[in-house]
Design a protein around this motif. Sequence first.
Motif, PDB file in Angstrom:
ATOM      1  N   ARG A  95       0.816  -1.215   0.000  1.00 45.30           N
ATOM      2  CA  ARG A  95       0.000   0.000   0.000  1.00 45.30           C
ATOM      3  C   ARG A  95       0.851   1.267   0.000  1.00 45.30           C
ATOM      4  N   GLU A  96       1.947   1.286   0.771  1.00 44.33           N
ATOM      5  CA  GLU A  96       2.770   2.497   0.844  1.00 44.33           C
ATOM      6  C   GLU A  96       3.467   2.809  -0.478  1.00 44.33           C
ATOM      7  N   HIS A 100       0.564   4.556  -3.378  1.00 47.60           N
ATOM      8  CA  HIS A 100      -0.209   5.694  -2.897  1.00 47.60           C
ATOM      9  C   HIS A 100      -0.646   6.575  -4.056  1.00 47.60           C
ATOM     10  N   ASN A 101      -1.932   6.837  -4.138  1.00 45.50           N
ATOM     11  CA  ASN A 101      -2.492   7.743  -5.136  1.00 45.50           C
ATOM     12  C   ASN A 101      -3.462   8.652  -4.404  1.00 45.50           C
ATOM     13  N   PRO A 102      -3.127   9.935  -4.244  1.00 47.57           N
ATOM     14  CA  PRO A 102      -3.988  10.833  -3.456  1.00 47.57           C
ATOM     15  C   PRO A 102      -5.360  11.056  -4.094  1.00 47.57           C
ATOM     16  N   ASP A 103      -5.514  10.743  -5.385  1.00 48.43           N
ATOM     17  CA  ASP A 103      -6.795  10.945  -6.056  1.00 48.43           C
ATOM     18  C   ASP A 103      -7.717   9.735  -5.949  1.00 48.43           C
ATOM     19  N   LYS A 104      -7.198   8.610  -5.452  1.00 45.98           N
ATOM     20  CA  LYS A 104      -7.994   7.384  -5.368  1.00 45.98           C
ATOM     21  C   LYS A 104      -8.690   7.311  -4.011  1.00 45.98           C
ATOM     22  N   HIS A 105      -9.976   7.035  -4.030  1.00 47.61           N
ATOM     23  CA  HIS A 105     -10.741   6.912  -2.790  1.00 47.61           C
ATOM     24  C   HIS A 105     -10.248   5.682  -2.021  1.00 47.61           C
ATOM     25  N   PRO A 106     -10.113   5.784  -0.713  1.00 48.81           N
ATOM     26  CA  PRO A 106      -9.591   4.653   0.074  1.00 48.81           C
ATOM     27  C   PRO A 106     -10.469   3.406   0.028  1.00 48.81           C
ATOM     28  N   GLY A 129      -2.990  15.404 -12.678  1.00 50.80           N
ATOM     29  CA  GLY A 129      -2.149  15.426 -11.500  1.00 50.80           C
ATOM     30  C   GLY A 129      -1.394  16.735 -11.351  1.00 50.80           C
ATOM     31  N   ASN A 143       5.251  18.983  -7.960  1.00 52.75           N
ATOM     32  CA  ASN A 143       5.785  19.893  -6.955  1.00 52.75           C
ATOM     33  C   ASN A 143       7.042  20.544  -7.517  1.00 52.75           C
TER      34      ASN A 143
END
Length: 92
Positions: free
Chosen positions: A4-5, A8-14, A58, A61
């Motif tokens: 899982r680590e 990681h995709n911040p746009d994907k619902h958990p 996306g 940074n």
Amino acid sequence: MIPRELNHNPDKHPAIVPLDLNSDDRRALVFFLFCLTDPRVQLEQAPFDHPSLRIVNGYENIGGTFVEQTIDLDHTGASGSKAPARTFPANN
């Protein structure tokens, strides 16, 4: 399976989690989804033609500032594209 680590995709619902399907189940699911797709979608023919589109894909940074990464899609007319649109999932 990817830890899982590392996935990681911040746009994907958990709540979206792997289904752990076997190869027969995956094949059946893909077949079912293809049956739901109108063939005019792949060639972007009317009524599925579109104006030019800018899609946010996306963020990057850059020096502490998040900058949108975009993809530009050219417009299609009612007659659609000459080449089929890319499919999802990619054939692999």
